[in-house]
Scaffold this active site. Structure first.
Site, mmCIF file in Angstrom:
data_model
loop_
_atom_site.group_PDB
_atom_site.id
_atom_site.type_symbol
_atom_site.label_atom_id
_atom_site.label_comp_id
_atom_site.label_asym_id
_atom_site.label_seq_id
_atom_site.Cartn_x
_atom_site.Cartn_y
_atom_site.Cartn_z
ATOM 1 N N SER A 1 0.851 -1.192 0.000
ATOM 2 C CA SER A 1 0.000 0.000 0.000
ATOM 3 C C SER A 1 0.882 1.236 0.000
ATOM 4 C CB SER A 1 -0.932 -0.039 1.214
ATOM 5 O OG SER A 1 -1.939 0.940 1.110
ATOM 6 N N ASN A 2 0.350 2.376 0.371
ATOM 7 C CA ASN A 2 1.124 3.625 0.454
ATOM 8 C C ASN A 2 0.554 4.469 1.593
ATOM 9 O OD1 ASN A 2 -0.919 5.605 -0.590
ATOM 10 N ND2 ASN A 2 -0.882 4.189 -2.312
#
Ligand code: CTP
Length: 220
Positions: A24-25
């Site tokens: 993810s980020n």
């Protein structure tokens, strides 16, 4: 006639490679949440808020239809199903560009020494540019570009490549701008060649300014 919609995407997406781990980020969803809140406050539109997994403070917008998604494929499906002729799409989300080629149905153990290979995700804006060719009137497409270098070149490239009406560029290498910050600042590029600056302000204030900017575009 159906009410015109403003569809706002927000937050990161997650790409699982086993039931408990994902890529993810660090997008918090604060910017997308403030844009969707400003769209509700503006009135006159039905607001659809499509959010990846974020802190509960930013997961839902009062007065909007809230749709929770996990992966980029889920977000694409939700945007595709909700964007109709004449609507406005504001892609404030940071969808993951890649996903694991294989998702294990069970937890991968560390002794397995996993090698994770990735395959590309669809680009949601590009898919909507394709859908736009079947819509009359077309939907207004608004993108964001978070860049660290050659910022203007990349933003203008995305404006053209994704067939956008406008793009909001932020330089995430600057103090007080970007993912984990409570403030932000943008240079806005329009497809007719105009550009304007939105000075550093809280993400809540900028949500309002972004809605004003988007609604000033011819056709929006
Ligand atoms: N975007 C999208 N679908 C994706 C990735 C991004 O629609 N799979 C949208 C984002 O919501 C944003 C715009 O495209 O509005 C630009 O996103 P960004 O991450 O800056 O660019 P990418 O196209 O992913 O390119 P790169 O990561 O190489 O900069």
């Amino acid at each position: 006639m159906a009410t015109r919609k403003i569809v706002v995407t927000s937050g990161p997406t997650r790409e699982h490679f086993d039931p408990i781990r994902f890529l993810s980020n660090p997008s918090t969803g604060r910017m997308g949440h403030s844009i969707a809140s400003a769209a509700v406050a503006h009135g006159g539109f039905s607001v659809i808020f499509i959010s990846g997994p974020v802190n509960p403070d930013f997961a839902q917008v009062e007065g909007a239809k809230n749709i929770a998604v996990t992966s980029t494929d889920d977000m694409l499906a939700a945007v595709y199903a909700n964007l109709d002729a004449g609507d406005i799409l504001i892609m404030a989300a940071a969808p993951a560009d890649y996903k694991p080629a294989v998702r294990s149905p069970v937890k991968i153990k560390k002794t397995e020494n996993p090698q994770i290979s990735l395959v590309p995700n669809p680009d949601i804006l590009k898919q909507m540019a394709l859908k736009n060719k079947t819509l009359s009137p077309r939907a207004t497409l608004v993108g964001f570009a978070a860049e660290t270098h050659d910022t203007e070149k990349y933003a203008l490239g995305k404006l053209k490549d994704k067939e956008l009406d406008m793009i909001f560029l932020n330089d995430v290498s600057k103090q007080g701008a970007g993912f984990a910050s409570t403030t932000n600042e943008f240079t806005v590029f329009f497809k007719d060649g105009r550009r304007i600056e939105l000075a550093n302000a809280s993400k809540e204030e900028l949500g309002q300014k972004i809605i004003d900017c988007v609604l000033a575009v011819p056709g929006a």
